[in-house]
Design a protein around this motif. Structure first.
Motif, PDB file in Angstrom:
ATOM      1  N   THR A   1       1.050  -1.140   0.102  1.00 30.03           N
ATOM      2  CA  THR A   1      -0.048   0.032   0.154  1.00 30.03           C
ATOM      3  C   THR A   1       0.857   1.198   0.074  1.00 30.03           C
ATOM      4  OG1 THR A   1      -0.157   0.164   2.672  1.00 30.03           O
ATOM      5  CG2 THR A   1      -1.833  -1.065   1.392  1.00 30.03           C
ATOM      6  N   LEU A   2       0.257   2.281  -0.104  1.00 26.23           N
ATOM      7  CA  LEU A   2       1.234   3.602  -0.177  1.00 26.23           C
ATOM      8  C   LEU A   2       1.679   3.802   1.003  1.00 26.23           C
ATOM      9  CD1 LEU A   2      -0.884   6.290  -2.292  1.00 26.23           C
ATOM     10  CD2 LEU A   2       1.366   5.327  -2.923  1.00 26.23           C
ATOM     11  N   TRP A   3       0.816   3.336   2.303  1.00 27.18           N
ATOM     12  CA  TRP A   3       1.306   3.557   3.680  1.00 27.18           C
ATOM     13  C   TRP A   3       2.725   2.839   4.024  1.00 27.18           C
ATOM     14  CZ3 TRP A   3      -0.772   6.946   7.211  1.00 27.18           C
ATOM     15  CH2 TRP A   3      -0.110   6.925   8.492  1.00 27.18           C
ATOM     16  N   SER A   4       2.521   1.639   3.486  1.00 25.18           N
ATOM     17  CA  SER A   4       3.759   0.640   3.470  1.00 25.18           C
ATOM     18  C   SER A   4       4.782   1.025   2.682  1.00 25.18           C
ATOM     19  CB  SER A   4       3.324  -0.750   3.390  1.00 25.18           C
ATOM     20  OG  SER A   4       3.146  -1.198   1.733  1.00 25.18           O
TER      21      SER A   4
ATOM     22  N   ALA B   1      10.858   6.056   3.998  1.00 26.10           N
ATOM     23  CA  ALA B   1      11.208   7.235   4.749  1.00 26.10           C
ATOM     24  C   ALA B   1      10.655   6.717   6.223  1.00 26.10           C
ATOM     25  CB  ALA B   1      10.315   8.338   4.438  1.00 26.10           C
ATOM     26  N   PRO B   2      11.367   5.890   7.191  1.00 26.27           N
ATOM     27  CA  PRO B   2      10.632   5.432   8.263  1.00 26.27           C
ATOM     28  C   PRO B   2      10.686   6.481   9.486  1.00 26.27           C
ATOM     29  CG  PRO B   2      12.959   4.590   7.757  1.00 26.27           C
ATOM     30  CD  PRO B   2      12.649   5.415   6.756  1.00 26.27           C
TER      31      PRO B   2
ATOM     32  N   GLU C   1       2.772  12.713   4.783  1.00 25.55           N
ATOM     33  CA  GLU C   1       3.571  13.642   3.833  1.00 25.55           C
ATOM     34  C   GLU C   1       4.062  12.853   2.895  1.00 25.55           C
ATOM     35  OE1 GLU C   1       6.073  16.122   6.376  1.00 25.55           O
ATOM     36  OE2 GLU C   1       4.513  16.715   7.366  1.00 25.55           O
ATOM     37  N   VAL C   2       4.778  11.679   3.137  1.00 26.74           N
ATOM     38  CA  VAL C   2       5.542  11.014   2.207  1.00 26.74           C
ATOM     39  C   VAL C   2       4.581  10.832   1.122  1.00 26.74           C
ATOM     40  CG1 VAL C   2       7.197   9.278   1.716  1.00 26.74           C
ATOM     41  CG2 VAL C   2       7.421  10.419   3.779  1.00 26.74           C
TER      42      VAL C   2
ATOM     43  N   GLN D   1      14.437  13.300  -1.626  1.00 20.95           N
ATOM     44  CA  GLN D   1      14.864  13.600  -0.009  1.00 20.95           C
ATOM     45  C   GLN D   1      14.690  12.168   0.251  1.00 20.95           C
ATOM     46  OE1 GLN D   1      12.231  15.475  -1.603  1.00 20.95           O
ATOM     47  NE2 GLN D   1      10.750  15.463  -0.053  1.00 20.95           N
ATOM     48  N   TYR D   2      13.966  11.260  -0.072  1.00 17.32           N
ATOM     49  CA  TYR D   2      13.661   9.860   0.521  1.00 17.32           C
ATOM     50  C   TYR D   2      14.351   8.760  -0.152  1.00 17.32           C
ATOM     51  CZ  TYR D   2       9.684  12.595   2.519  1.00 17.32           C
ATOM     52  OH  TYR D   2       8.985  13.698   2.924  1.00 17.32           O
TER      53      TYR D   2
END
Length: 124
Positions: free
Chosen positions: A78-81, A87-88, A94-95, A121-122
């Motif tokens: 998923t986008l969240w994972s 970017a932990p 935001e990511v 940046q990530y």
């Protein structure tokens, strides 16, 4: 005292249809069409001539080309994972927003095998 009566049998003749004074012949229509298309032709010619100046040269291309790291979407991702993996320490919301804007995603739908560009940046 006098009385006036109207009879229903009275017919008022209709006026003959008036013809317009301007008659447009086939040749006249062609001339009018040609005159109307002249501004369009000038516009197309101007666009063709000035459009070439917007092209970048190959020397400028190397300086402006950005290289992005990509991530391939796997089953269950998923986008969240992906945001948490990439970017932990950053806020995943935001990511996700930056990944969505960079890849022009609508609604967060991902396809298996889809490659997503990661913001610079990530990237590692």
């Amino acid at each position: 005292m006098s009385s006036i009566s109207f009879s229903t049998a009275t017919v008022i003749p209709a006026r003959p249809a008036t013809q317009s004074r301007l008659r447009l012949t086939a040749r006249g229509r062609a001339v009018l069409l040609a005159l109307a298309s002249v501004p369009l032709a000038f516009g197309i010619a101007f666009a063709a001539i000035s459009g070439g100046s917007a092209l970048a040269s190959s020397a400028d291309e190397a300086a402006t080309t950005a290289v992005f790291e990509t991530v391939t979407v796997m089953p269950g991702d998923t986008l969240w994972s992906i945001a948490s993996t990439v970017a932990p320490t950053a806020d995943p919301r935001e990511v996700i927003g930056e990944i969505s804007r960079l890849n022009m995603l609508r609604g967060g739908e991902l396809q298996i095998g889809q490659e997503l560009a990661i913001p610079a940046q990530y990237a590692d």
